[in-house]
Design an enzyme around this catalytic site. Structure first.
Site, PDB file in Angstrom:
ATOM      1  CE  LYS A 156      -4.146  -2.011   2.025  1.00 55.28           C
ATOM      2  NZ  LYS A 156      -4.778  -2.396   3.283  1.00 55.28           N
ATOM      3  CE  LYS A 181      -5.027  -8.465  -4.239  1.00 56.88           C
ATOM      4  NZ  LYS A 181      -5.023  -8.119  -2.812  1.00 56.88           N
ATOM      5  CE  LYS A 240     -13.595  -4.155  -1.743  1.00 57.17           C
ATOM      6  NZ  LYS A 240     -13.527  -4.319  -0.296  1.00 57.17           N
TER       7      LYS A 240
END
Ligand code: TYM
Length: 322
Positions: free
Chosen positions: A111, A191, A194
């Site tokens: 992230k 993958k 969202k």
């Protein structure tokens, strides 16, 4: 009876990865144990900073889960923030959590590498997740493969806590990862996520969904030639939503040649649309009765809190807070 628990962040529209990786297995497990499923709104605060958006996502996630078969008569369904005991347990656990392990965690590195601010909340995300799981004496946690490390951290933390206080206070959970759907690929082959912009959403409008499927990038093999099956996103997604016969036929046609990618994509769209038709209908029913949804979450929170209070009392006792 085994306690089964899982959660989902209300941070965007539900996609095929969420459904096949977690929701479908979670719904199937309702028949086999005492299921606790929740909407992880405290976790979503690490990325969703608009209050109206967060409220909207929470409502949508509740509808999504109910639409996909969560049965409130069987499972306890609640919103994470309705059980504030979880943040106290997270704090207590954080005192047993080695800092280096958090800094090296995949999801934190991933992230921050994608530009998210390295906030303390993002760093300690796995500790709150461990608290989610341990607060309910969970045995089994159905998740996709991307959550595997979080489950390892959870077990490790529970063990450290038990060792520190010399008693089996916290129950060690196990991850339940369905091998064939552990990592659902997104439209770009990474993958499905969202936040990667590569997701197929379950409840997208027909036109938007068709456009996304038709936009899947394929190679330039001519219509008449055989097409690669290995690593094909089209085939991987089609296998999830088509009947075994239709999936086998599409694979044979790839090998044989004579059918173009456009045709395969149309069939992938049609199969996806049809697969989720019953869920769309159920979602519309729940959406028409928001008071019923609120009541499900209220009752779920009351039940969850009952369990949470008992486990937290045990934890407090063990560490000398009582
Ligand atoms: P979240 O909201 O990212 O995803 C919800 C579930 O969907 C699974 N998943 C996938 N599975 C297969 N293929 C994919 N492409 C894919 N994308 C997502 C995830 O593995 C997950 O099971 N940290 C959790 C939420 C959480 C939680 C918990 C889960 C908070 N506390 C306690 C279990 C127990 C998360 O962000 O999931």
């Amino acid at each position: 009876m085994k306690r089964i628990l899982s959660g989902i962040q209300p941070s965007g529209a539900l996609h095929l990865g969420n459904y096949f990786g977690m929701m479908r297995p979670a719904v199937a497990l309702q028949a086999e144990g005492d299921a606790f499923y929740f909407i992880a709104d405290l976790h979503a605060l690490t990325t969703v900073h608009d209050p109206a958006a967060l409220r909207g996502h929470v409502r949508d996630t509740a509808l999504d889960f109910l639409a996909c078969g969560l049965d409130p008569a069987r499972s306890c369904f609640f919103r994470q923030s309705d059980v504030p005991e979880v943040t106290e347990l997270a704090w207590i656990l954080s005192t047993a959590m080695p800092m280096s392990r958090l800094e090296l965690a995949h999801s934190f590195k991933d992230k921050t590498a994608r530009g998210l601010e390295a906030s303390h909340g993002l760093l300690s995300y796995p500790v709150l997740m461990a608290a989610d799981i341990l607060l309910y004496d969970s045995d089994l946690v159905p998740v996709g493969r991307d959550q595997k490390q979080h489950l390892e951290i959870t077990r490790d933390l529970a063990q450290r806590f038990n060792d520190r206080y010399g008693a089996p206070v916290l129950r060690l959970p196990e991850a339940l990862i369905a091998e064939s759907t552990a990592v659902v690929p997104g439209l770009d082959g990474q993958k499905m996520s969202k936040s990667y912009g590569n997701a197929l959403e379950l409840f997208a409008e027909e036109k938007a969904l068709r456009k996304k499927v038709m936009g899947i990038v394929t190679d330039s093999t001519p219509v008449e030639s055989p097409k690669p099956t290995e690593g094909s996103i089209l085939l991987a997604l089609h296998r999830l939503v088509a009947s075994p016969e239709d999936a086998a036929r599409m694979e044979d046609e790839h090998r044989a040649g004579g059918v173009g990618y456009g045709d395969f994509k149309k069939r992938l769209f049609a199969a996806t649309w049809e697969y989720f038709a019953p869920m769309r209908a159920k979602r519309a029913e729940w959406a028409a009765d928001p008071a019923a949804v609120d009541e499900v979450l209220r009752a779920g929170a009351a039940k969850a809190r009952g369990v949470a209070t008992e486990v937290l009392a045990r934890v407090r006792q063990a560490c000398g807070l009582r």
